[in-house]
Design a protein around this motif. Structure first.
Motif, PDB file in Angstrom:
ATOM      1  N   GLY A  47       6.297  12.192  -7.448  1.00  0.00           N
ATOM      2  CA  GLY A  47       7.194  11.081  -7.137  1.00  0.00           C
ATOM      3  C   GLY A  47       6.446   9.761  -7.096  1.00  0.00           C
ATOM      4  N   ALA A  48       5.234   9.789  -6.568  1.00  0.00           N
ATOM      5  CA  ALA A  48       4.400   8.584  -6.531  1.00  0.00           C
ATOM      6  C   ALA A  48       4.068   8.119  -7.942  1.00  0.00           C
ATOM      7  CB  ALA A  48       3.120   8.858  -5.751  1.00  0.00           C
ATOM      8  N   ALA A  49       3.787   9.059  -8.835  1.00  0.00           N
ATOM      9  CA  ALA A  49       3.472   8.710 -10.225  1.00  0.00           C
ATOM     10  C   ALA A  49       4.646   7.986 -10.879  1.00  0.00           C
ATOM     11  CB  ALA A  49       3.108   9.966 -11.010  1.00  0.00           C
TER      12      ALA A  49
ATOM     13  N   MET B 218       0.842  -1.187   0.000  1.00  0.00           N
ATOM     14  CA  MET B 218       0.000   0.000   0.000  1.00  0.00           C
ATOM     15  C   MET B 218       0.880   1.240   0.000  1.00  0.00           C
ATOM     16  SD  MET B 218      -3.202  -0.808   2.511  1.00  0.00           S
ATOM     17  CE  MET B 218      -4.017   0.667   1.897  1.00  0.00           C
ATOM     18  N   LEU B 219       0.599   2.148  -0.920  1.00  0.00           N
ATOM     19  CA  LEU B 219       1.374   3.374  -1.026  1.00  0.00           C
ATOM     20  C   LEU B 219       0.639   4.475  -0.268  1.00  0.00           C
ATOM     21  CD1 LEU B 219       3.719   5.012  -2.147  1.00  0.00           C
ATOM     22  CD2 LEU B 219       2.403   5.348  -4.254  1.00  0.00           C
ATOM     23  N   ALA B 220       1.141   4.822   0.908  1.00  0.00           N
ATOM     24  CA  ALA B 220       0.513   5.836   1.752  1.00  0.00           C
ATOM     25  C   ALA B 220       1.213   7.170   1.553  1.00  0.00           C
ATOM     26  CB  ALA B 220       0.570   5.417   3.219  1.00  0.00           C
ATOM     27  N   LEU B 221       0.472   8.150   1.063  1.00  0.00           N
ATOM     28  CA  LEU B 221       1.006   9.489   0.860  1.00  0.00           C
ATOM     29  C   LEU B 221       0.522  10.401   1.980  1.00  0.00           C
ATOM     30  CD1 LEU B 221       0.376   9.678  -2.973  1.00  0.00           C
ATOM     31  CD2 LEU B 221       2.555   9.260  -1.823  1.00  0.00           C
ATOM     32  N   ASP B 222       1.209  11.502   2.174  1.00  0.00           N
ATOM     33  CA  ASP B 222       0.831  12.411   3.247  1.00  0.00           C
ATOM     34  C   ASP B 222      -0.605  12.884   3.052  1.00  0.00           C
ATOM     35  OD1 ASP B 222       2.153  13.298   5.599  1.00  0.00           O
ATOM     36  OD2 ASP B 222       2.065  15.349   4.862  1.00  0.00           O
TER      37      ASP B 222
END
Length: 315
Positions: free
Chosen positions: A92-94, A1-5
């Motif tokens: 950055g996530a992209a 799971m990619l958790a972003l702020d």
């Protein structure tokens, strides 16, 4: 799971709880096969949820995951979301999502997480769903994505997207179902999750209409014209627009042509009359612009997949 702020608390916890429950039920019920190994990763050393809770993220490793889940970030309205999508960590996530995609991972996202997936370009020329109230923004921002906002879950190749808010749970159950349909069914029962393949029933069309003055004017004109029939030329003239501009706005906001939306209003009015009045079906047909009851019955069955008797029974 990619958790972003700013990750959406409910979305993050729904997915985590679904996988934890599935693992516990698998142990309890003696299911064979591997268990779900869930890792929360982030681009920052410290990530907080939209409610200010700290998320225990791990560093991103070199090994590609089997499946990626991108939960929503807690920016629910267009203006705030526009600002959030310009953040460096979103970009950055992209880039990270593109990297995982090249390594063959199954790529999934829910709710506003679909915007993050779309930012990567990976959804271009793919089918997708998204949060119903942000459909106009999604269409405008990602015109190369084939959007079907009526569906709760849309699979397109290795890409799976889910609709608004609680669809995080639907997405988690979809992933579990890919391993074991029986385990997914059991998990849904323990978590008291009903089947809901579409989010159309929850969408407030009125909210979308009022986001565009031209579409709002068309809706007001159409409601007053249901018994008289439809003319695109008359509609465009009534809302002070060209036919092409009206059609473009309708497609952007509602994903429908002016005629298709006009037909939807006829269906809505017919259903209301059938449920709340004692007038004959022929009279209902006349009031919404159809020559006879047979035409109305055909339209209702094609649009709603039910007949008049079923409609009256649900009154």
């Amino acid at each position: 799971m990619l958790a972003l702020d700013g990750v959406f608390d409910l979305g993050l916890s729904a997915v985590l709880d679904a996988f934890q429950t599935a693992n516990e039920l698998a142990e309890m019920s003696g299911f064979s096969g591997e268990r779900f190994e869930v890792k929360i990763v982030g681009l920052r050393k410290s990530v907080k949820t939209s409610q200010g809770l700290t998320v225990p993220v791990q560093a991103i490793g070199s090994k590609a995951p089997d499946c990626v889940v991108v939960p929503a970030i807690g920016f629910k309205m267009p203006d705030a979301l526009e600002v959030a999508l310009a953040r460096p960590d979103i970009q950055g996530a992209a880039a990270l999502l593109r990297q995982w995609d090249r390594k063959g991972a199954t790529m999934t996202a829910a709710c506003i997480g679909t915007f993050i997936m779309a930012e990567s370009g990976l959804l271009d020329h793919q089918r997708s769903t998204t949060t119903w109230w942000l459909v106009p923004m999604f269409r405008r921002r990602y015109p190369k994505v084939s959007l079907d906002e009526s569906q709760m879950i849309v699979k397109s190749g290795r890409f799976v997207t889910a609709g608004a808010a609680l669809s995080h749970m639907d997405l988690a159950l979809w992933i579990i179902r890919g391993v074991s349909p029986k385990l997914a069914s059991l998990t849904a029962k323990y978590l008291i999750v009903d089947s809901r393949p579409t989010q159309s029933a929850y969408a407030l069309t009125d909210h979308l209409i009022h986001s565009d003055p031209l579409v709002q004017r068309f809706e007001e004109w159409a409601r007053g014209r249901l018994k008289h029939g439809f003319s695109l030329e008359d509609a465009a003239r009534a809302v002070a627009s060209s036919k092409r501009t009206l059609a473009r706005h309708m497609q952007l906001v509602l994903g429908k042509s002016p005629l298709s939306y006009f037909q939807s209003l006829r269906v809505e009015r017919a259903v209301h009359l059938l449920r709340t009045s004692d007038v004959s079906v022929d009279e209902v047909a006349a009031r919404v612009g159809y020559a006879d009851a047979t035409t109305l019955r055909t339209l209702l069955r094609r649009r709603l997949k039910v007949g008049i008797k079923e409609i009256k029974r649900t009154a």
